[in-house]
Design an enzyme around this catalytic site. Sequence first.
Site, PDB file in Angstrom:
ATOM      1  N   CYS A 191      -2.719   2.197   6.847  1.00  0.00           N
ATOM      2  CA  CYS A 191      -2.672   1.789   8.256  1.00  0.00           C
ATOM      3  C   CYS A 191      -3.160   2.919   9.152  1.00  0.00           C
ATOM      4  O   CYS A 191      -3.553   2.681  10.276  1.00  0.00           O
ATOM      5  CB  CYS A 191      -1.257   1.370   8.625  1.00  0.00           C
ATOM      6  N   ASN A 222       0.806  -1.237   0.000  1.00  0.00           N
ATOM      7  CA  ASN A 222       0.000   0.000   0.000  1.00  0.00           C
ATOM      8  C   ASN A 222       0.837   1.285   0.000  1.00  0.00           C
ATOM      9  O   ASN A 222       0.351   2.329  -0.411  1.00  0.00           O
ATOM     10  CB  ASN A 222      -1.013  -0.007   1.152  1.00  0.00           C
ATOM     11  N   GLU A 268      10.143   3.909  14.073  1.00  0.00           N
ATOM     12  CA  GLU A 268      10.748   4.201  12.769  1.00  0.00           C
ATOM     13  C   GLU A 268      10.778   5.720  12.578  1.00  0.00           C
ATOM     14  O   GLU A 268      10.047   6.457  13.212  1.00  0.00           O
ATOM     15  CB  GLU A 268       9.891   3.616  11.649  1.00  0.00           C
ATOM     16  N   GLU A 270       5.740  -2.767  12.064  1.00  0.00           N
ATOM     17  CA  GLU A 270       4.639  -1.799  11.967  1.00  0.00           C
ATOM     18  C   GLU A 270       3.471  -2.533  11.326  1.00  0.00           C
ATOM     19  O   GLU A 270       3.603  -3.056  10.218  1.00  0.00           O
ATOM     20  CB  GLU A 270       5.027  -0.596  11.104  1.00  0.00           C
TER      21      GLU A 270
HETATM   22  P1  NAD Z   1       1.228  -8.710   4.575  1.00  0.00           P
HETATM   23  O1  NAD Z   1       1.561  -8.951   6.006  1.00  0.00           O
HETATM   24  O2  NAD Z   1       0.403  -9.710   3.879  1.00  0.00           O
HETATM   25  O3  NAD Z   1       2.563  -8.577   3.717  1.00  0.00           O
HETATM   26  C1  NAD Z   1       3.552  -7.626   4.039  1.00  0.00           C
HETATM   27  C2  NAD Z   1       4.886  -8.159   3.523  1.00  0.00           C
HETATM   28  O4  NAD Z   1       5.224  -9.332   4.271  1.00  0.00           O
HETATM   29  C3  NAD Z   1       4.853  -8.577   2.051  1.00  0.00           C
HETATM   30  O5  NAD Z   1       6.075  -8.263   1.452  1.00  0.00           O
HETATM   31  C4  NAD Z   1       4.680 -10.082   2.160  1.00  0.00           C
HETATM   32  O6  NAD Z   1       5.134 -10.787   1.028  1.00  0.00           O
HETATM   33  C5  NAD Z   1       5.533 -10.388   3.378  1.00  0.00           C
HETATM   34  N1  NAD Z   1       5.225 -11.665   4.039  1.00  0.00           N
HETATM   35  C6  NAD Z   1       4.050 -12.349   4.028  1.00  0.00           C
HETATM   36  N2  NAD Z   1       4.182 -13.498   4.752  1.00  0.00           N
HETATM   37  C7  NAD Z   1       5.452 -13.526   5.228  1.00  0.00           C
HETATM   38  C8  NAD Z   1       6.181 -14.438   6.046  1.00  0.00           C
HETATM   39  N3  NAD Z   1       5.632 -15.552   6.513  1.00  0.00           N
HETATM   40  N4  NAD Z   1       7.460 -14.161   6.342  1.00  0.00           N
HETATM   41  C9  NAD Z   1       8.033 -13.016   5.896  1.00  0.00           C
HETATM   42  N5  NAD Z   1       7.401 -12.125   5.107  1.00  0.00           N
HETATM   43  C10 NAD Z   1       6.112 -12.362   4.784  1.00  0.00           C
HETATM   44  O7  NAD Z   1       0.579  -7.253   4.493  1.00  0.00           O
HETATM   45  P2  NAD Z   1       0.021  -6.513   3.182  1.00  0.00           P
HETATM   46  O8  NAD Z   1      -1.302  -7.106   2.853  1.00  0.00           O
HETATM   47  O9  NAD Z   1       1.047  -6.427   2.123  1.00  0.00           O
HETATM   48  O10 NAD Z   1      -0.171  -5.027   3.741  1.00  0.00           O
HETATM   49  C11 NAD Z   1      -1.298  -4.625   4.435  1.00  0.00           C
HETATM   50  C12 NAD Z   1      -1.022  -4.531   5.923  1.00  0.00           C
HETATM   51  O11 NAD Z   1       0.079  -3.655   6.142  1.00  0.00           O
HETATM   52  C13 NAD Z   1      -2.162  -3.933   6.706  1.00  0.00           C
HETATM   53  O12 NAD Z   1      -2.385  -4.676   7.882  1.00  0.00           O
HETATM   54  C14 NAD Z   1      -1.668  -2.535   7.078  1.00  0.00           C
HETATM   55  O13 NAD Z   1      -2.238  -1.983   8.235  1.00  0.00           O
HETATM   56  C15 NAD Z   1      -0.228  -2.781   7.223  1.00  0.00           C
HETATM   57  N6  NAD Z   1       0.520  -1.531   7.108  1.00  0.00           N
HETATM   58  C16 NAD Z   1       1.015  -0.969   8.244  1.00  0.00           C
HETATM   59  C17 NAD Z   1       1.708   0.236   8.202  1.00  0.00           C
HETATM   60  C18 NAD Z   1       2.273   0.821   9.474  1.00  0.00           C
HETATM   61  O14 NAD Z   1       3.199   1.626   9.379  1.00  0.00           O
HETATM   62  N7  NAD Z   1       1.753   0.457  10.653  1.00  0.00           N
HETATM   63  C19 NAD Z   1       1.930   0.880   6.972  1.00  0.00           C
HETATM   64  C20 NAD Z   1       1.412   0.278   5.817  1.00  0.00           C
HETATM   65  C21 NAD Z   1       0.710  -0.933   5.901  1.00  0.00           C
END
Ligand code: NAD
Length: 486
Positions: A288, A156, A466, A254
Amino acid sequence: MIEIKNVKPESSLYISGKWQSGSKTICNINPSDINQNLGNFAQASREQTNQAILAAKNAQPEWEKTPIERKQIILQAIGNELIARCDELGRLLSSEEGKPFLEGRGEIYRAGQFFQYYAAEALRQMGDYTSSVRPGVSIATTREPIGVVAIITPWNFPVAAASWKIAPALAFGNSVVWKPANLTPASATALTEIIHRQNLPPGTFNLVLGSGSEVGDMLVNSKDVNGVSFTGSVETGRKIATATASNFVRCQLEMGSKNALLILDDADINIAVEATIAGSFSGTGQKCTASSRLLVMDNIYDLYVDSLVKRMSQLKVGHALEEGVFIGPVINDKQLSSNLSWVDKALQNGAELAFGGKQLNLSHNGYYMTPTLFLGTNNDWEINQEELFAPLACVIRVGSLEEGIEVANSTKFGLTGGVITKSLRSSALFKQKIQTGCAMVNLPTAGTDYHVPFGGRKNSSFGPREQGQYAKEFYTIIKTIYQRPF
Ligand code: NAD
């Protein structure tokens, strides 16, 4: 097909200073027009992931001893190029992620600012010096890089989230293996191409595209990785915390959120409505920091709901690159089905649909839906407790400032929270009592600066903050040096 300067999508892995093809490729579908494949991007094999980790391990000592002024010049150049090319790269980002062009452009610009900020921080690495309690002994505390950092990012904010991690990692002398989300490989490749042209020691920066369960899992379980900086879902964050803890590797997570915007009855109605529109519906609600719970006091409730619904009806939904579009498509069919099923569940539970709630069939075949507003829900309903990542918000009636704060805090998350009020006393109490990492007064819950810490509490964040100067708490380790002269 999308054009990425100097790189073919099928050779988009970057390991030890060279572009490589992968074991297979994946399609990059444009969510604004699903008939368009933006390119077939490489996927790293297990062997290539190990190569990248090893390359980073071997390169890190050379990068650490690279003079700080050289580091500053490199990071500044990356930042300058991102900013200079923000129109072109913003279009590329918006094409694969679906956020409207102005948001895509803004994200690239912001990413450039992260690099420029940490360029300056590279020169500003100070230690402390003090006397010992023992006569004649002096003590210095210095900071050293942690070593190899695995950076794992979501779709995102494909360039900004990566940049607020990559820039400090490099500024403080670490080497990097970056695994972006598979839904946004073009932006990741374009950023890597800019870094590549700065001629860092080969292996200092590596890009491995691939799935989380394969490539991501290897990174977080590797004994050659010294730190994992992750942004994404709570579910993945929990897996990463478990894996890194068992190897005593530091991690910074995060994650999700369920942010509340509290509208008090003395609020300026225009500020309240505009903060809601920006907080709940920009980025198609896929932020987020999105405001998904709108807590509204009785005396302003009807005026607020009427004004908000009127304003929502003016928001144009459409192709990310079309002029005037405020809400782009959602990221994919899975997310769209999830959003629509939340609408169904809310209706079944007796919520009142004040606006939207529908999939849209537009001239482009994309994942479009209306912005959506529900009334008559309760804070303990699932829709108000789980992160939706949708252009959907629920209005919840509250009787007082104190009740509003209590409802805002009644969630397992704690990233951002906002209040709209003219009262100094009310804003002071809100700032003091809100259990979030960021508190906003008369501002949307989304939208933060690049030079100050960012992060949350509870299930939203884990580990050091961060951004800003606080980033060094994660990217460096302290050495305490005791010295007695001969
Ligand atoms: P996700 O957890 O599905 O994926 C995030 C990343 O983790 C991707 O690169 C994915 O390939 C990787 N990943 C998935 N499984 C993994 C594993 N087992 N081991 C290591 N890496 C793995 O999240 P998403 O759908 O890409 O993003 C949406 C989420 O991100 C939402 O929950 C949102 O709130 C959060 N987000 C948080 C912030 C923040 O700063 N708090 C900012 C942006 C997005």
